[in-house]
Design an enzyme around this catalytic site. Structure first.
Site, PDB file in Angstrom:
ATOM      1  N   GLY B  36       0.809  -1.229   0.000  1.00 54.30           N
ATOM      2  CA  GLY B  36       0.000   0.000   0.000  1.00 54.30           C
ATOM      3  C   GLY B  36       0.831   1.262   0.000  1.00 54.30           C
ATOM      4  N   SER B 541      75.310  22.827  13.687  1.00 54.62           N
ATOM      5  CA  SER B 541      76.389  22.099  13.016  1.00 54.62           C
ATOM      6  C   SER B 541      77.379  23.026  12.326  1.00 54.62           C
ATOM      7  CB  SER B 541      75.826  21.066  12.036  1.00 54.62           C
ATOM      8  OG  SER B 541      74.826  21.623  11.200  1.00 54.62           O
TER       9      SER B 541
END
Lengths: 368, 637
Positions: B36, B541
């Protein structure tokens, strides 16, 4: 201390807007339900605590601001969706065009195109398939709007139909529509090799349209295969076509008639005057009021030309479009009339009335 | 249209205002052939006064002709559109229906329920926020209903209404209703629904559809329409991360470059930092452009155009995210696939894969299993046929930006297009990205530096930053690492902070200690490069010999020396850590540049003059160097 004062002012404002109690907020901001009350009473706290609380408050304020924005209205949703669709076509297709039929849906579509590509101009031309039987005012409106927007306007008239003088009075509505409109459209699409054409159709207009995709595939012959449509999920649109094949794209698919009118009203969109009621010369033909738009209108001995306050709910070829008697000459009045009407808008059109499945057949054959 | 709203007649402007601020909901209805469903939608249209009289007249005429409902109007005829299905009395495709109330506008995807039309239901579910599942009270929870529930959950619908229909046939027997509800809740435990609402209805007579029925006084919940009007579906979107899939680059003239698209989740503000996938480039939002004026904030579902502070290269297919939560990107996925074509899936074949804004070539490399849609069991198979669902691995020709489907339906979904016919043959929902490592078998290969690196889609290197204290090494190194992370690379930074506090805790700043410090750094870097990482070492460094030692350890191919060149007076004037001041005051001994030498590198691979470049520009130069020298494979895809 002024920062504590500022904090308290903002907390109160936020509490009022967000409808939360100060003690709830106090818990959220200071991890202490009585913290704010203590500050109000002149209490102090460390700068670090205050700074943390400020950050939290700012986040809440931002959330609230955003949430207001999140609640887009349905028209804003529809507008954004249409813009997304138009941009997709321009990005994916090589040679798109917008079918411009001068009606209210076309007006909305044109307005959306201006929005979608702003500040650019819409990067495609407008195409009007002229049957030579449109209302004169539509043609004027069309030319003016194209100029204002700054887009190229292509007007196509079926040359064979023109040569044979095809018209609704001589050939009947069905043949006229097929030759001048359906065939004319196919000719134009072939001539300019458009691989995508925007149309203003809505799914709520007619039952067979409810299943049409937004990107609707057409074969080389411009046919629509109802049972073999491309699945369309999320907002991912497949615009792949081979040479000669094309897409019809419907950015207004999810709009209803009311949405269209409401949007025209909200955005102040220009539409032809024919939608507004004024005194016009009409003849009653088979129960419909037909505007005497030019001298081609056959006026028989029994016909009487009357002057009536009329307007049109849809615009097409003037001999095929019935007017309605109405006093509505402002947008709100038109909308009011539309809402209180008891017949659907396509009812005035002869094409739907034949049988339930007629439109579906027309569409399979290439009618827009 | 018979909107029986007094406002229309009395004050149409007020009516328009009410309707202009309506919200929006998309839902899907699913049910089996005779549940439905069409009748229910017809009922919603009918009861919400959306039907014109001329339409009704036609339906009345047809109802009598077909005789399906005796003398009553068959409301299903309002929605069953196409000729073929009208003859067969079934719905055969997805149909969209529209109705609205004073509170909301609704788009209903009406989809058929039979086995062979899974794909249509998937289509409807893909954009729905709510699913209305119809159950025929006479038969209870059928196999079909289970299948429908599974499909809507797979496609990310989080809210479900179980509309138990035809309750008029059992006189609204509460025990029937309760039994079905219990059944469904138990069955759907693992389907991830946030909310399940059960409503006893009769679509035929309208009980509990738009108004509550007095035939089911025991039922205390909302009517179906009332539920749909009030269900809140926006609540999650706001907190989701911002996503803008770029649809189109808006370039009306040389002065304007905007990126147009529809926001798929989250919000964006002017000034927010954004990251673009896949390039990983960053910028800030300059303007949010719309035809109606620029905005300060924009949110999900809005179609906007962004302009950015910086000139960066963005094209269709890219995704703009806020920098705090950029999208993932990958070229291999696991995904759930639903096949939608009569021609079965060919694993290994190249298809086009399309996301919301990008199309790439892709193949399905491995079908892990097929889902038996009847009992949801996993079945081994080599292919997927029409309407079959499976879990598979996808391999793409280029990476795409994505979210998992569970997190975002719009950026987690894909469609699969046949290259010959251009038909959409399948759709997918991305589960997660697969890293090559997790599925490719390495056991028969010797695992080495290059293989480890390949697994990370990069070539390893040691980027050695040298320069005076305060020259900007760490700042640039940190930016660089973020950029590389955005590009999906694997990195590690070694600097004084993380080494001197642990490994090198025993070392001071004498020349001997400095040399030993750098030796250890070199060794650790070497291990990291061997692990396949792009390693960044950031140390003053000062001595050439030690830098050369590190270079020798790694080999020229893997060592990139980057000299951050800042004149002493500039570095000293910055003095971020206040060290120069202390050194000048004699509080620190052996401070490079003050009472210890810095030996300027002669031929560094990259030299950065920080008096001319910003840190971000410096990082960009280094990324470009890496890209140009083949350390970042797949960068441009």
């Amino acid at each position: 201390m002024s920062t504590i004062k500022e904090f308290l002012i903002r907390v109160e404002a936020y509490a009022a807007i967000s409808e939360q109690s100060v003690s709830t907020l106090s818990r959220k901001l200071l991890n202490d339900g009585k913290g704010i009350a203590r500050l109000k009473a002149g209490g102090q706290c460390t700068l670090k605590t205050l700074s943390t609380a400020f950050t939290r408050l700012e986040n809440y304020e931002r959330d609230l601001l955003g949430k207001d924005n999140v609640n887009m209205t349905h028209l804003e949703h529809l507008e954004a969706e249409a813009i997304h669709i138009m941009r997709e076509v321009v990005a994916q297709c090589e040679n798109p065009v917008m079918l411009y039929s001068v009606g209210k849906d076309s007006s909305v579509m044109l307005h959306l195109a201006e929005k979608a590509f702003y500040p650019s101009r819409p990067p495609f031309p407008l195409l009007h398939v002229d049957t030579t039987w449109k209302f004169k005012e539509m043609i004027k409106f069309r030319d003016r709007r194209a100029k204002e927007v700054g887009m190229d306007l292509i007007v196509h008239i079926n040359p064979e139909g023109l040569a044979k003088n095809v018209g609704p009075f001589t050939h009947g509505s069905a043949e006229h529509t097929d030759i001048m409109k359906t065939q004319g459209l196919k000719q134009a699409l072939d001539k300019y090799q458009f691989d995508a054409a925007f149309g203003g159709a809505r799914r709520d207009e007619e039952k067979s349209r409810a299943k049409e995709r937004i990107f609707s595939f057409r074969t080389v012959q411009h046919r629509w295969d109802v049972k073999n449509q491309r699945p369309e999920l999320w907002n991912i649109y497949n615009a792949q076509v081979k040479k000669g094949e094309s897409l019809r794209v419907f950015p207004l698919s999810n709009w209803t008639e009311l949405d269209i009118w409401q949007y025209i009203y909200k955005e102040n969109i220009q539409i032809p005057n024919l939608y507004f009621s004024e005194k016009r010369h009409v003849i009653r033909k088979d129960g419909a009021l037909i505007l005497v738009d030019d001298e081609r209108m056959p006026i028989g001995p029994d016909d009487t030309v009357e002057e009536k306050m009329v307007r049109f709910r849809t615009l097409g070829c003037y001999p095929l479009t019935g007017a309605i008697e109405s006093e509505a000459n402002t947008l709100p009045d038109i909308i009011k009339e539309m809402l209180l009407a008891t017949t659907s808008e396509r009812e005035g059109r002869i094409i739907d009335a034949d049988s339930g499945a007629s439109m579906e057949q027309k569409k399979e054959e290439g009618y827009f | 249209m018979s909107h029986h709203d007094d406002l229309i007649a009395t004050d149409v402007l007020a009516y328009l205002n009410v309707h202009e601020s309506k919200s929006f909901l998309r839902f899907i209805t699913c049910g089996s052939v005779d549940d439905g469903k069409s009748t229910l939608i017809g009922r919603l249209l009918y009861d919400s006064k959306q039907i014109y009289e001329d339409q009704l007249v036609i339906i009345e005429k047809e109802s009598k002709k077909l005789g399906t409902q005796g003398d009553k109007v068959d409301l299903a005829l309002l929605v069953d559109g196409l000729a073929a299905e009208r003859e067969q009395g079934i719905t055969i495709d997805v149909a969209y229906r529209y109705f609205s109330t004073n509170k909301r506008k609704f788009i209903v995807a009406d989809t058929p329920g039979h086995v062979q039309y899974t794909r249509n239901m998937a289509t409807g579910a893909s954009t729905a926020d709510v699913a209305v599942l119809l159950i025929d009270a006479r038969y209870g929870l059928q196999e079909q209903s289970r299948r429908h529930a599974y499909i809507v959950s797979l496609f990310g619908v989080k809210r479900v209404v179980l509309a138990i229909n035809k309750m008029d046939l059992n006189n609204f027997d509460q025990s029937v209703f309760n039994a079905i509800e219990v059944d469904f809740r138990k069955f759907s435990e693992n389907l991830g629904f946030l909310d399940i609402t059960c409503i006893p209805i009769s679509a035929l007579n309208g009980d509990n559809v738009t108004t509550l029925s007095n035939r089911s006084k025991w039922y205390k919940g909302p009517s179906l329409l009332n539920f749909l009007e009030h269900v809140d579906v926006d609540q999650n979107s706001f907190e989701a991360p911002f996503r803008l899939p770029v649809q189109w680059v808006n370039r009306p003239n040389l002065d304007f470059r905007g990126f147009s698209g529809t926001i798929t989740s989250g919000i964006i503000n002017v000034g927010d930092s954004i990251t673009v996938s896949p390039s990983g480039k960053r910028s800030k939002v300059k303007e949010i452009v719309t035809h109606g004026g620029n905005l300060k904030t924009a949110c999900e579902n809005m179609a906007i155009t962004l302009t950015l502070e910086d000139q960066i290269d963005i094209s269709r297919g890219d995704m703009i995210s806020t920098s705090d939560s950029p999208t993932a990107q990958a070229d291999q996925f696991q995904a759930h696939i639903l096949w939608m074509n009569e021609k079965e899936l060919f694993p290994g074949r190249q298809y086009l894969l399309k996301t919301i804004n990008k199309t790439v070539l892709a193949s399905i490399s491995n079908l892990k299993y097929k889902v038996d849609i009847n009992d949801f069991s996993e079945v081994a198979d080599k292919t997927l046929g029409l309407n079959e669902i499976g879990v598979a691995t996808l391999v793409l020709s280029a990476p795409i930006a994505f979210d998992a489907y569970a997190d975002n339906r719009k950026t987690g979904s894909i469609i699969i297009i046949d290259r010959q016919t251009n038909e959409t043959v399948g759709v997918g929902m991305i589960d997660f990205a697969l890293r090559r490592s997790s599925n490719v078998v390495w056991q028969d290969l010797e695992v080495n530096k290059l293989i480890r690196a390949k697994q990370k889609n990069q070539n390893p290197a040691l980027l050695w930053f040298t320069g005076l204290s305060g020259s900007g090494k760490s700042t640039i190194a940190n930016l660089l690492e973020k950029r590389l992370l955005d590009l999906n690379r694997h990195t590690y930074i070694l600097d004084g902070d993380n080494l001197r506090h642990g490994l090198n805790r025993d070392l001071g700043f004498t020349k001997v200690d400095r040399v030993e410090n750098i030796r250890r750094v070199g060794e650790v870097s070497s291990l990291m490069v061997d692990a396949g990482l792009i390693t960044i070492a950031s140390f003053i460094s000062p001595y050439k010999a030690e830098r050369q030692m590190a270079r020798d350890l790694l080999g020229d191919k893997f060592f990139i020396e980057i000299f951050i060149s800042t004149p002493l007076d500039v570095a000293e004037s910055r003095d971020v850590k206040g060290l120069y001041a202390k050194a000048r005051a004699g509080e620190i001994k052996n401070f490079t540049g003050i009472d210890s030498d810095y030996e300027v590198p002669e031929n560094p691979e990259i030299e950065i003059d920080t008096t001319k470049l910003s840190a971000a520009e410096a990082a960009e130069i280094i990324v470009k160097y890496l890209k140009d020298n083949g350390f970042l494979s797949g960068y441009d895809l």
